[in-house]
Scaffold this motif. Structure first.
Motif, PDB file in Angstrom:
ATOM      1  N   UNK A  31       0.842  -1.196   0.000  1.00  0.00           N
ATOM      2  CA  UNK A  31       0.000   0.000   0.000  1.00  0.00           C
ATOM      3  C   UNK A  31       0.877   1.247   0.000  1.00  0.00           C
ATOM      4  N   UNK A  32       0.537   2.198  -0.862  1.00  0.00           N
ATOM      5  CA  UNK A  32       1.201   3.502  -0.869  1.00  0.00           C
ATOM      6  C   UNK A  32       0.297   4.474  -0.125  1.00  0.00           C
ATOM      7  N   UNK A  33       0.826   5.083   0.924  1.00  0.00           N
ATOM      8  CA  UNK A  33       0.075   5.980   1.796  1.00  0.00           C
ATOM      9  C   UNK A  33       0.750   7.356   1.798  1.00  0.00           C
ATOM     10  N   UNK A  34      -0.052   8.390   1.988  1.00  0.00           N
ATOM     11  CA  UNK A  34       0.482   9.753   2.027  1.00  0.00           C
ATOM     12  C   UNK A  34      -0.122  10.500   3.214  1.00  0.00           C
ATOM     13  N   UNK A  74      -3.857  15.043   7.412  1.00  0.00           N
ATOM     14  CA  UNK A  74      -4.701  14.192   6.569  1.00  0.00           C
ATOM     15  C   UNK A  74      -3.853  13.010   6.112  1.00  0.00           C
ATOM     16  N   UNK A  75      -4.376  11.817   6.309  1.00  0.00           N
ATOM     17  CA  UNK A  75      -3.716  10.604   5.833  1.00  0.00           C
ATOM     18  C   UNK A  75      -4.638   9.944   4.823  1.00  0.00           C
ATOM     19  N   UNK A  76      -4.060   9.482   3.714  1.00  0.00           N
ATOM     20  CA  UNK A  76      -4.888   8.804   2.732  1.00  0.00           C
ATOM     21  C   UNK A  76      -4.109   7.755   1.960  1.00  0.00           C
ATOM     22  N   UNK A  77      -4.872   6.806   1.422  1.00  0.00           N
ATOM     23  CA  UNK A  77      -4.347   5.696   0.641  1.00  0.00           C
ATOM     24  C   UNK A  77      -4.258   6.129  -0.817  1.00  0.00           C
ATOM     25  N   UNK A  78      -3.081   5.996  -1.411  1.00  0.00           N
ATOM     26  CA  UNK A  78      -2.908   6.363  -2.821  1.00  0.00           C
ATOM     27  C   UNK A  78      -3.340   5.203  -3.721  1.00  0.00           C
ATOM     28  N   UNK A  79      -2.709   4.047  -3.504  1.00  0.00           N
ATOM     29  CA  UNK A  79      -3.079   2.855  -4.266  1.00  0.00           C
ATOM     30  C   UNK A  79      -2.384   1.630  -3.696  1.00  0.00           C
ATOM     31  N   UNK A  80      -2.823   0.473  -4.162  1.00  0.00           N
ATOM     32  CA  UNK A  80      -2.212  -0.798  -3.795  1.00  0.00           C
ATOM     33  C   UNK A  80      -1.457  -1.324  -5.007  1.00  0.00           C
ATOM     34  N   UNK A 116      11.002  10.967  -0.991  1.00  0.00           N
ATOM     35  CA  UNK A 116       9.834  10.123  -1.238  1.00  0.00           C
ATOM     36  C   UNK A 116       8.552  10.903  -0.982  1.00  0.00           C
ATOM     37  N   UNK A 117       7.571  10.711  -1.836  1.00  0.00           N
ATOM     38  CA  UNK A 117       6.305  11.430  -1.713  1.00  0.00           C
ATOM     39  C   UNK A 117       5.228  10.596  -1.035  1.00  0.00           C
ATOM     40  N   UNK A 118       5.561   9.401  -0.593  1.00  0.00           N
ATOM     41  CA  UNK A 118       4.597   8.505   0.053  1.00  0.00           C
ATOM     42  C   UNK A 118       5.334   7.535   0.961  1.00  0.00           C
ATOM     43  N   UNK A 119       4.567   6.840   1.789  1.00  0.00           N
ATOM     44  CA  UNK A 119       5.076   5.758   2.623  1.00  0.00           C
ATOM     45  C   UNK A 119       4.590   4.456   1.993  1.00  0.00           C
ATOM     46  N   UNK A 120       5.468   3.469   1.879  1.00  0.00           N
ATOM     47  CA  UNK A 120       5.123   2.170   1.303  1.00  0.00           C
ATOM     48  C   UNK A 120       5.081   1.127   2.414  1.00  0.00           C
ATOM     49  N   UNK A 121       3.926   0.457   2.552  1.00  0.00           N
ATOM     50  CA  UNK A 121       3.707  -0.507   3.628  1.00  0.00           C
ATOM     51  C   UNK A 121       3.303  -1.852   3.047  1.00  0.00           C
ATOM     52  N   UNK A 122       3.966  -2.935   3.482  1.00  0.00           N
ATOM     53  CA  UNK A 122       3.645  -4.286   3.006  1.00  0.00           C
ATOM     54  C   UNK A 122       2.238  -4.684   3.421  1.00  0.00           C
ATOM     55  N   UNK A 123       1.607  -5.364   2.511  1.00  0.00           N
ATOM     56  CA  UNK A 123       0.252  -5.876   2.755  1.00  0.00           C
ATOM     57  C   UNK A 123       0.327  -7.376   2.431  1.00  0.00           C
ATOM     58  N   UNK A 124       0.367  -8.187   3.436  1.00  0.00           N
ATOM     59  CA  UNK A 124       0.612  -9.618   3.240  1.00  0.00           C
ATOM     60  C   UNK A 124       2.101  -9.861   3.327  1.00  0.00           C
TER      61      UNK A 124
END
Length: 99
Positions: free
Chosen positions: A51-54, A64-70, A88-96
């Motif tokens: 998941x890419x989060x900003x 404001x926190x929001x989900x950019x895309x998976x 970096x313009x987003x935070x990348x978080x593992x999903x699975x």
């Protein structure tokens, strides 16, 4: 071999590319990179999802926190910050498991 973007290259070229890369296995919820970090590498997702989060702070100070895309297996991320030498313009978080 599992990344479609390299399918057009001969096996010898793909083999040479693997000498400059490394494989890592991450667990669910692991932060791979954080918004604001310098761009020092790019990533290829071999399996799993990400998941890419900003996070933005408004003029009022409200956060404001929001989900950019998976992103899924076969996708890449992080190349823009690397190429342009920017943060970096987003935070990348593992999903699975496993990317």
């Amino acid at each position: 071999m599992r990344l479609p973007m390299f399918a057009k290259y001969p096996k010898s070229v793909r083999h040479d590319l693997t000498r400059t890369m490394w494989y890592d296995d991450f667990q669910d919820g692991r932060v791979i990179l954080r918004q604001g970090d310098p761009g020092s590498r790019m990533y290829f997702i071999v399996s799993g999802e990400l998941d890419l989060m900003r996070r933005d702070v408004l003029d009022t100070g409200e956060e404001m926190k929001y989900h950019i895309k998976t992103l899924r297996a076969g996708a890449t991320f992080g190349e823009l910050a690397l190429i342009r030498n920017m943060r970096r313009e987003y935070t990348a978080v593992c999903k699975g498991n496993q990317i």
